[in-house]
Design an enzyme around this catalytic site. Structure first.
Site: not given
Ligand code: 2AM
Length: 185
Positions: A41, A127
């Site tokens: 996602h 992204h």
């Molecule tokens: P990402 O995959 O684009 O890094 C669920 O955990 C989603 O929240 C993840 O897919 C992650 O996106 C996003 N996310 C953003 N900040 C985060 C953080 N500090 N810790 C964990 N997940 C984060």
């Protein structure tokens, strides 16, 4: 009222056809955990653990009032992020960034704040995460793979909704549950 915490985030989903193309890119490289299609996602806002049921109800209400016109995004070009000097994540980009995407991100952050919750306020780098890197990953292998696929394209997709997800962390990866979906006008 405090309830068991829910780890929440707001994200845009891609069509299953795009995700299936992205799953097929998996090089099966040691130390690289490729995500399952259902884990892919574009994160718009990460909230972390939310324990208050009232805050969650208010969040639903505020998210439902976000208004940004629907738009299209490309899925193109692979890259990686690093953390503590090591590659941490492999991603696919969404072009140079549609203005409606940035408007949607900003309005969702405002909605989260107005529900009394604290979103992750780091700079928004849109992204789609494809894989997470572990200590066994050889940097040279990753660099060769990224170079080979630097110009990879998975077509365009229409963004006509976004969703509130909960995420449960398990040893086999995160289990994401769609708690609510919000249509764009
Ligand atoms: P990402 O995959 O684009 O890094 C669920 O955990 C989603 O929240 C993840 O897919 C992650 O996106 C996003 N996310 C953003 N900040 C985060 C953080 N500090 N810790 C964990 N997940 C984060």
């Amino acid at each position: 009222m405090n309830t068991p915490p829910q780890r929440l985030f707001v994200a845009i989903d891609m069509p299953w056809s795009s995700r299936s193309d992205l799953v097929k890119l998996d090089p099966g490289m040691r130390g690289l955990r490729w995500l399952r299609a259902e884990e892919m996602h574009l994160t718009l806002s990460f909230l972390g653990n939310v324990i208050s049921a009232e805050a969650r109800a208010l969040l639903h209400e505020r998210l439902a009032s976000v208004r940004v016109p629907a738009f299209c995004l490309p899925l193109a070009s692979l890259g990686s992020f690093a953390a503590r000097g090591r590659p941490s994540v492999v991603w696919i980009g969404v072009g140079r960034g549609h203005p409606h995407l940035f408007a949607l991100h900003k309005k969702i952050q405002d909605a989260v704040l107005s529900a009394g919750l604290q979103p992750d306020l780091r700079a928004f780098k849109p992204h789609v995460t494809l894989a997470r890197c572990g200590p066994a990953l050889a940097r040279g292998d990753l660099q060769r793979f990224l170079k080979m696929h630097a110009a990879f394209e998975a077509g365009m997709f229409a963004v006509s909704s976004y969703a509130l997800y909960s995420s449960e962390l398990t040893p086999d990866g995160a289990i994401h549950r769609r708690e609510a979906e919000f249509a764009l006008p």
